[in-house]
Enzyme design. Structure first.
Site, mmCIF file in Angstrom:
data_model
loop_
_atom_site.group_PDB
_atom_site.id
_atom_site.type_symbol
_atom_site.label_atom_id
_atom_site.label_comp_id
_atom_site.label_asym_id
_atom_site.label_seq_id
_atom_site.Cartn_x
_atom_site.Cartn_y
_atom_site.Cartn_z
ATOM 1 N N GLY A 58 -3.247 3.934 -2.417
ATOM 2 C CA GLY A 58 -3.225 2.529 -3.341
ATOM 3 C C GLY A 58 -3.240 1.505 -2.608
ATOM 4 O O GLY A 58 -2.305 1.376 -1.411
ATOM 5 N N SER A 111 0.876 -1.268 -0.110
ATOM 6 C CA SER A 111 0.120 -0.040 -0.092
ATOM 7 C C SER A 111 0.773 1.214 0.105
ATOM 8 O O SER A 111 1.915 1.240 0.627
ATOM 9 C CB SER A 111 -1.010 0.069 1.123
ATOM 10 O OG SER A 111 -1.966 0.876 1.103
ATOM 11 N N ASP A 112 0.439 2.262 -0.684
ATOM 12 C CA ASP A 112 0.943 3.368 -0.653
ATOM 13 C C ASP A 112 -0.033 4.662 -0.574
ATOM 14 O O ASP A 112 -0.987 4.427 -0.941
ATOM 15 C CB ASP A 112 2.063 3.461 -1.959
ATOM 16 C CG ASP A 112 2.887 4.762 -1.939
ATOM 17 O OD1 ASP A 112 3.772 4.847 -0.978
ATOM 18 O OD2 ASP A 112 2.822 5.775 -2.535
ATOM 19 N N GLN A 113 0.585 5.791 -0.074
ATOM 20 C CA GLN A 113 -0.136 6.834 -0.091
ATOM 21 C C GLN A 113 0.436 8.391 -0.346
ATOM 22 O O GLN A 113 1.525 8.439 -0.044
ATOM 23 C CB GLN A 113 -0.702 7.133 1.515
ATOM 24 C CG GLN A 113 -1.851 8.352 1.513
ATOM 25 C CD GLN A 113 -2.459 8.447 2.931
ATOM 26 O OE1 GLN A 113 -1.734 9.076 3.807
ATOM 27 N NE2 GLN A 113 -3.599 8.033 3.162
#
Length: 203
Positions: free
Chosen positions: A107, A70-72
């Site tokens: 994401g 996950s990434d932000q």
């Protein structure tokens, strides 16, 4: 049926705490990937690429596990705003965004290499910042120290006081892992939520 293995590819304590809410046995491994944006890459493209990259990095070591990457990123008028790391950068981020609406793009990729399965989702959270004097922002930063947080405002902590509105279909997305979306993905690939907790392994 063989028990499925779940791994969180993250060095974030926030994502680990969020995943613990689902009461599933899981392990945590840090993916250690370069998060530098590519030239001309939009915030949407950046979170998608990094979510996949993190999941793949760990999947290659554990190809029979389901791996969450996950990434932000904070999207301010089309520009990606990442983790400030320093106090000075955090102050500059907050001054830039005050009185403005920023889209936090989160994401998330669920990958299983052996079955060649990759599921991806993206959750947007609209965050509107209040306006504050510099002294208030300095006080906030000294107390909270949100230097590992994209956009420098922790909505789950004191940073909520900097905001005038949050709009999202998934309230956990802003913290870093959209649990509503993740629950749906995990159920769709055969996981049973709310199991008796076993000790999870952290590297």
């Amino acid at each position: 049926m063989k028990e499925q293995t779940l791994i969180l590819a993250s060095s974030s304590k926030y994502r680990r705490e969020l995943l613990e809410r689902l009461h599933l046995p899981f392990s945590v491994y840090s993916p250690d990937v370069d998060e530098t944006p590519n030239i001309g890459e939009s915030p949407i493209q950046l979170v998608e690429r990094l979510s996949h990259l993190k999941a793949r990095h760990i999947s290659e070591k554990y190809p029979d596990a389901w791996v969450i990457g996950s990434d932000q990123v904070a999207d301010f008028m089309g520009a990606a705003i990442g983790k400030p790391i320093t106090h000075e950068r955090a102050l500059a981020q907050l001054q830039l965004m005050q009185g403005q609406t920023v889209i936090f793009r989160t994401g998330m990729c669920l990958m299983h290499l052996n079955s060649n399965t990759t599921l991806y989702t993206n959750v947007d959270t609209e965050v509107t910042f209040r306006e504050f004097d510099e002294a208030t922002l300095e006080n906030y930063l000294r107390i909270e120290q949100p230097y590992d947080c994209a956009g420098s405002a922790k909505a789950e902590g004191l940073g909520i006081g900097l905001l005038s509105a949050i709009k999202s279909t998934d309230p956990t997305a802003i913290i870093g892992l959209p649990l509503i979306e993740l629950s749906g993905l995990l159920i769709s690939v055969g996981f049973q939520l709310f199991q008796e907790q076993k000790n999870s392994h952290h590297d």
